[in-house]
Structures are given as structure tokens and as C-alpha cells.
Design a protein around this motif. Structure first.
Motif, PDB file in Angstrom:
ATOM      1  N   ARG A   1       0.837  -1.212   0.000  1.00  0.00           N
ATOM      2  CA  ARG A   1       0.000   0.000   0.000  1.00  0.00           C
ATOM      3  C   ARG A   1       0.869   1.257   0.000  1.00  0.00           C
TER       4      ARG A   1
ATOM      5  N   LEU B   1       1.020   4.206  -2.821  1.00  0.00           N
ATOM      6  CA  LEU B   1       0.836   5.613  -2.448  1.00  0.00           C
ATOM      7  C   LEU B   1       1.986   6.460  -2.990  1.00  0.00           C
TER       8      LEU B   1
ATOM      9  N   ARG C   1       1.605   6.949  -6.705  1.00  0.00           N
ATOM     10  CA  ARG C   1       0.553   7.888  -7.102  1.00  0.00           C
ATOM     11  C   ARG C   1       0.952   9.335  -6.852  1.00  0.00           C
ATOM     12  N   LEU C   2       1.577   9.598  -5.695  1.00  0.00           N
ATOM     13  CA  LEU C   2       1.886  10.976  -5.317  1.00  0.00           C
ATOM     14  C   LEU C   2       3.310  11.395  -5.648  1.00  0.00           C
TER      15      LEU C   2
ATOM     16  N   SER D   1       6.537   7.846   1.367  1.00  0.00           N
ATOM     17  CA  SER D   1       5.480   7.438   2.296  1.00  0.00           C
ATOM     18  C   SER D   1       6.071   6.646   3.450  1.00  0.00           C
TER      19      SER D   1
ATOM     20  N   GLU E   1      -6.270  16.804  -1.637  1.00  0.00           N
ATOM     21  CA  GLU E   1      -5.915  15.641  -2.466  1.00  0.00           C
ATOM     22  C   GLU E   1      -4.960  14.715  -1.724  1.00  0.00           C
ATOM     23  N   TRP E   2      -3.896  15.278  -1.150  1.00  0.00           N
ATOM     24  CA  TRP E   2      -2.931  14.461  -0.419  1.00  0.00           C
ATOM     25  C   TRP E   2      -3.587  13.784   0.779  1.00  0.00           C
TER      26      TRP E   2
ATOM     27  N   GLU F   1      -5.691  10.802  -0.270  1.00  0.00           N
ATOM     28  CA  GLU F   1      -4.865   9.654  -0.655  1.00  0.00           C
ATOM     29  C   GLU F   1      -4.289   8.946   0.573  1.00  0.00           C
TER      30      GLU F   1
ATOM     31  N   THR G   1      -5.297   5.191   1.922  1.00  0.00           N
ATOM     32  CA  THR G   1      -4.258   4.168   2.102  1.00  0.00           C
ATOM     33  C   THR G   1      -4.317   3.576   3.506  1.00  0.00           C
TER      34      THR G   1
END
Length: 244
Positions: free
Chosen positions: A90, A94, A97-98, A102, A225-226, A229, A233
Motif C-alpha cells: 500500500r 501511495l 501515485r503521489l 510514504s 488531495e494528499w 490519498e 491508504t
């Protein structure tokens, strides 16, 4: 806040990293140790052999490395291997995507322990934090976890003579706001030039997910948005754990 030494001795850093993993996550095979450090099996074997020699590690009947007498005397192990194993896919998704780093943190008392990190590929990025320990009331993922606790428990943690929190009532107000919005923001509170957004993993684990980025790239208009997400997650990790 702790800054990385200018002249870091990599072999010492690797050995301490392995000792932390053994203390916090439990048994570790040679191949797993090599993978965690990103080194050859022969290098991992030499590091583990030194930990065994100094009683920081020992081998069990299955030839796995476990915490040795020194670590067991200092603190009982807190196995987190399953949580890390479930969370890593996961976290990788993440980060993809960003395109930012993470993290997975576990809250133990008033401390936040980083048990997994996935770095992005950007030249300017926040480095991996695995093994680091930060104050829970400052780290974003840990703040989100604290927001899920009863206020009486927060007071028991922080309303003490040697508390790192000067104003517990203010902290409680901040945690109520975090609980309502379902995410926490750390804007350079633990490290200058680093911002992070965190959310708590649902369930009976005191764990949180965060995404960390250079403050130079932080934009308030992208915060929703962040946050969405990171929260999604954390919820997926909670669902994966419940499904097991």
C-alpha cells in the motif's frame, strides 16, 4: 529533532538498523536482513555475526536471527513484521501515485517509531525514515493516531511534570480538530524543510500512514488531495489487517 551525522559510518548504521528490526519486529532470516539493508547476503551475514558476538542477537532452532540477551534486557520485543508486510504494498502504491515518500509509523507511549518507508525517485525528496523515533505529538501519522485515543489517556501521557507538551489543553483541541478532519499535518515541526500529512490506520493497531515531502513543494491547495490519498491508504491497510 535528530540530524543525521555528517560522517555516518555505514557499517555501524546497518548494524544498529538490524538491531532495531530485531527488537521491534522479531525474528529475521539472513535473506530478509540483506533485503532490508539493500546489501549482499555476505555483508548481512558479517553484520549479524557481530551482533551475535556482542549478544545483541542469537539464532533460534530454525536458524532465524532473534533479539539477543542485550536487547531482551533493554526492552521486550514488539513484533511488527506482519503490520509492515501488509502495509508495504500500500505504501509503494501511495508513493507511486503521489511521487513523494510514504511512511508507516507505530505509536508506543509518547513516541512514534517509523517501521517502513518507501522513497520516491525525485532528486529532491524526503529520505527514508525506517528505524527513526520521533515525538508522537509532532509526527503527522502519530498525531492522527493520538487523535483516536480517549482524552483521559492523552492526559495520562502528557499531563506530567516532565512532559514534552507545555499546554495539554491546546494539544487536546488540536487532536479534536484532527479527529474531525481525519488527517494531521506536520509543517516543519520535526525537521526544517519537511512537511507531512498523516492518517491513522483503523482497527486495534496504533499505527499511522504519512506522506512526507520537501516544504518547497508543499501547496495548501493540494492538501485535500494528499489527505484523501493518505486516508484511503490507511483505511486499505486497516481492511487488509482485518481480512487476515
Amino acid at each position: 529533532m535528530k540530524n543525521e551525522p555528517v560522517y555516518r559510518i555505514q557499517s555501524v548504521d546497518h548494524a544498529l538498523h538490524l538491531a532495531t528490526v530485531l527488537a521491534q519486529e522479531g525474528p529475521l532470516r539472513l535473506s530478509e536482513a540483506a533485503e532490508r539493508l539493500g546489501v549482499a547476503r555476505s555483508t548481512a551475514h558479517r553484520l549479524l555475526a557481530m551482533l551475535v558476538y556482542r549478544d545483541f542477537a542469537e539464532q533460534d532452532e530454525d536458524r532465524r536471527y532473534v533479539a539477543g540477551p542485550v536487547l531482551r534486557a533493554a526492552q521486550a520485543p514488539e513484533p511488527q513484521a506482519d503490520l509492515r508486510r501488509v502495509a508495504l504494498p500500500r505504501l509503494r502504491a501511495l508513493t507511486e501515485r503521489l511521487d513523494e515518500t510514504s511512511n508507516l509509523v507505530v505509536v508506543v507511549g509518547d513516541r512514534a517509531r517509523f517501521v517502513a518507508s518507501v522513497e520516491c525517485d525525485r532528486v529532491l525528496r524526503v529520505g527514508e525514515r525506517e528505524g527513526r523515533v520521533l515525538p508522537a505529538h509532532l509526527a503527522s501519522g502519530a498525531r492522527a493516531v493520538l487523535a483516536t485515543l480517549a482524552e483521559a489517556e492523552i492526559r495520562a501521557l502528557y499531563d506530567t511534570p516532565d512532559s514534552p507538551v507545555a499546554d495539554v489543553d491546546r494539544l487536546l483541541r488540536e487532536l479534536r480538530r484532527i479527529r474531525r478532519q481525519r488527517f494531521a499535518l506536520n509543517d516543519q515541526q520535526t525537521e526544517a524543510g519537511v512537511s507531512a500529512i498523516g492518517a491513522a490506520v483503523p482497527g486495534d493497531v496504533r499505527a499511522g500512514v504519512s506522506v512526507a515531502l520537501p516544504t518547497a513543494r508543499y501547496r495548501r491547495d493540494r492538501l485535500p488531495e494528499w489527505a484523501a490519498e493518505v486516508t484511503a491508504t490507511a483505511e486499505r491497510i486497516g481492511a487488509d489487517l482485518a481480512g487476515r
